[in-house]
Design an enzyme around this catalytic site. Structure first.
Site, PDB file in Angstrom:
ATOM      1  N   LYS A 195       0.847  -1.192   0.000  1.00  0.00           N
ATOM      2  CA  LYS A 195       0.000   0.000   0.000  1.00  0.00           C
ATOM      3  C   LYS A 195       0.884   1.244   0.000  1.00  0.00           C
ATOM      4  O   LYS A 195       1.568   1.527   0.983  1.00  0.00           O
ATOM      5  CB  LYS A 195      -0.932   0.045   1.208  1.00  0.00           C
ATOM      6  CG  LYS A 195      -2.003   1.145   1.054  1.00  0.00           C
ATOM      7  CD  LYS A 195      -2.664   1.514   2.355  1.00  0.00           C
ATOM      8  CE  LYS A 195      -1.936   2.610   3.086  1.00  0.00           C
ATOM      9  NZ  LYS A 195      -1.985   3.936   2.402  1.00  0.00           N
ATOM     10  N   GLU A 269      10.198   1.042  10.494  1.00  0.00           N
ATOM     11  CA  GLU A 269      11.206   2.079  10.273  1.00  0.00           C
ATOM     12  C   GLU A 269      10.470   3.399  10.439  1.00  0.00           C
ATOM     13  O   GLU A 269       9.661   3.783   9.600  1.00  0.00           O
ATOM     14  CB  GLU A 269      11.843   1.929   8.887  1.00  0.00           C
ATOM     15  CG  GLU A 269      13.137   2.711   8.742  1.00  0.00           C
ATOM     16  CD  GLU A 269      12.926   4.070   8.135  1.00  0.00           C
ATOM     17  OE1 GLU A 269      12.909   5.059   8.900  1.00  0.00           O
ATOM     18  OE2 GLU A 269      12.784   4.152   6.910  1.00  0.00           O
ATOM     19  N   CYS A 303      13.865  10.852   7.197  1.00  0.00           N
ATOM     20  CA  CYS A 303      13.781  10.491   8.611  1.00  0.00           C
ATOM     21  C   CYS A 303      15.130  10.583   9.307  1.00  0.00           C
ATOM     22  O   CYS A 303      15.187  10.633  10.534  1.00  0.00           O
ATOM     23  CB  CYS A 303      13.180   9.093   8.769  1.00  0.00           C
ATOM     24  SG  CYS A 303      13.872   7.874   7.663  1.00  0.00           S
ATOM     25  N   GLU A 400      10.150  15.713  15.712  1.00  0.00           N
ATOM     26  CA  GLU A 400      10.536  15.627  14.302  1.00  0.00           C
ATOM     27  C   GLU A 400       9.714  16.622  13.487  1.00  0.00           C
ATOM     28  O   GLU A 400       8.484  16.566  13.481  1.00  0.00           O
ATOM     29  CB  GLU A 400      10.324  14.210  13.775  1.00  0.00           C
ATOM     30  CG  GLU A 400      10.801  14.023  12.341  1.00  0.00           C
ATOM     31  CD  GLU A 400      10.657  12.592  11.862  1.00  0.00           C
ATOM     32  OE1 GLU A 400      11.556  12.126  11.152  1.00  0.00           O
ATOM     33  OE2 GLU A 400       9.639  11.957  12.192  1.00  0.00           O
TER      34      GLU A 400
END
Length: 499
Positions: A195, A269, A303, A400
């Protein structure tokens, strides 16, 4: 769209693909979503609709999982030799290389990233990874094990494919992350339902056509588009053996909880807040470009972005000035323009989030050295932003941002080895980190103690297909790339025979 074609930014071939009616890819067939429901895909450079794609509901997901299960249990894939499986993975890499220019345009249009990065980094890396993983198909080994039982015994282990895998990938590297998931799963002999992120599904839909062209058997790779409801249906499905997810930490936590209901194998992850430590002896001609690439590449939507820089007081001003100069060099514009070096944020939602963090930093007392606002009058562009005078209690340091925003923090001689390690590790995340110094012994000592899945020395962000990649702490677990990625998609069976 027509304006982009006339400007030479988008080929007629890509335009034709984008404009056609899109379908789900199930059992090597293009099929409509059962509900007929679709959702719009937007161009982040101007906010306009690019295409409508189908929204898969739980019934569509069930069809895809059933196709993957049938392919895994019976049919040509289940009987295929490792050599032939590896050839198919290699052929997929060849075809992606053949269509690389087209795929790069799709990626740039859909995600917003500069076409030069999409073609020169994402596509090249993806092709290399498929070829690397194709080579592992014939090298997935077990062991003969000596045992200490009374009598005569023969004991050995086998490493077998884990089964049907749900693979959910993010919007920051849409095609590359799909390949990161698909390549080792194919090499291991698994089947899968992929997906893509709802913001960036177009390259995955084109990938579906290339998978069929490569001759990968029916049901081995299935691709369904949709939002979080589609992903949830995949994670909840009782016939999925493993979930592999790349994305936000909050979503990863929900996947862990849901997967526990059926004891699925899960690899994650997730996010990061990577520290970069710059010592007085660091070579600035190496350090400044390395830090700038680490935070401004892909508009900071990485990331492992070098978003938290600790610079020694003796070089602090040089680091800040150097980052300001690098930010000032950025050529901001639509990703399809070959001159662009900094494209838009991929979605309005993320654009608003990044702008909100910049405002929060300003309100908390951070100094905006460069940037700090929207660029242009349309699309989701944010200026590359350099923040100084930041402290550890600010949200721009703790959380973040996932945008082109970097915070620079000074440290002094009173901050010894232990204090620096503590500052670097003072985060919920642990995906990446970097150390810039000419003292290689000191760098390696720090690398041992920093809690991160990757520690770079005198660089930040580069990766290689042979190097395992993943996180510590709330950055997830499991490793992608290298043989460790093959391990994610296999499980060990012990066989013990009394002779």
């Amino acid at each position: 769209m027509n304006q982009m074609i006339q400007s030479g930014f988008l080929s007629q071939e890509v335009s034709n693909f984008v404009s056609k009616t899109h379908h789900l890819f199930i059992n090597n067939k293009m099929v409509a979503a059962k509900s007929g429901e679709t959702f719009a895909v937007l161009n982040p450079a101007n906010g306009e609709k690019i295409a409508d794609v189908p929204h898969a509901n739980p019934e569509d997901v069930d069809d895809a999982v059933r196709a993957a299960r049938a392919a895994f249990e019976s049919g040509p894939w289940a009987r295929m030799t490792p050599v032939d499986r590896g050839k198919l993975v290699w052929r997929l890499g060849d075809l992606i290389e053949k269509h690389a220019d087209e795929l790069a345009q799709l990626e740039s249009l859909d995600n917003g990233k500069p076409i030069t990065a999409a073609r020169g980094v994402d596509l090249n890396f993806g092709v290399e990874l498929l070829r690397y993983m194709g080579g592992w198909s014939t090298k997935i080994l077990g062991n003969s094990v000596p045992v200490s039982l009374e009598g005569d015994w023969h004991a050995y282990t086998m490493r077998e494919p884990v089964g049907v895998c749900a693979q959910i990938v993010p919007w920051n590297y849409p095609l590359l992350m799909a390949i990161w998931k698909i390549a080792p799963a194919l090499a291991a002999g698994c089947t899968m339902v992929l997906k893509p992120a709802e913001q960036t599904p177009l390259s995955a839909l084109r990938l579906a056509e290339i998978i069929a062209e490569a001759g990968i058997p029916e049901g081995v790779v299935n691709i369904v588009t949709g939002d979080g409801r589609t992903g949830a249906a995949l994670v909840e499905h009782p016939d999925v053996d493993k979930v592999a997810f790349t994305g936000s930490t909050d979503t990863g936590k929900r996947i862990m909880k849901t997967g526990a209901d059926t004891v699925k194998k899960v690899s994650l992850e997730l996010g990061g807040k990577s520290p970069a430590i710059v010592f007085p002896d660091a070579e600035m001609d190496v350090t400044i470009p390395g830090l700038a690439t680490g935070i401004f590449f892909n508009a900071g939507q990485s990331c492992t972005a070098s978003s938290r820089i600790f610079a020694h007081k003796s070089v602090y001003d040089k680091v800040v000035a150097g980052l300001e100069a690098e930010a000032n060099k950025a050529i901001i514009g639509p990703g399809l323009d070959p001159s662009t070096t900094l494209g838009p944020i991929t979605s309005d939602e993320q654009f608003q989030k990044v702008c909100g963090y910049i405002d929060a930093g300003r309100n908390d007392g951070a100094e905006i050295v460069f940037g700090g606002k929207r660029w242009g009058n349309e699309g989701y562009f944010v200026e590359p932003t350099v923040l100084a005078n930041t402290t550890n209690d600010m949200s721009v340091i703790r959380e973040e941002i996932f945008g082109p925003v970097v915070c620079v923090i000074p440290f002094g001689d009173d901050d010894g080895h232990d204090e620096l390690v503590q500052k670097a590790n003072d985060t919920d995340f642990g995906l990446g980190a970097s150390v810039f110094t000419r003292d290689i012994g000191h760098a390696h000592k720090l690398a041992r103690r920093i809690k991160a899945g990757t520690v770079w020395i005198n660089t930040h962000l580069p990766n290689d297909v042979a190097l395992p990649f993943g996180g510590y702490k709330q950055s997830g677990y499991g490793r992608e790339m290298g043989f460790e990625a093959v391990e994610l998609y296999t499980q060990v069976k012990t066989v013990l025979a009394k002779l």
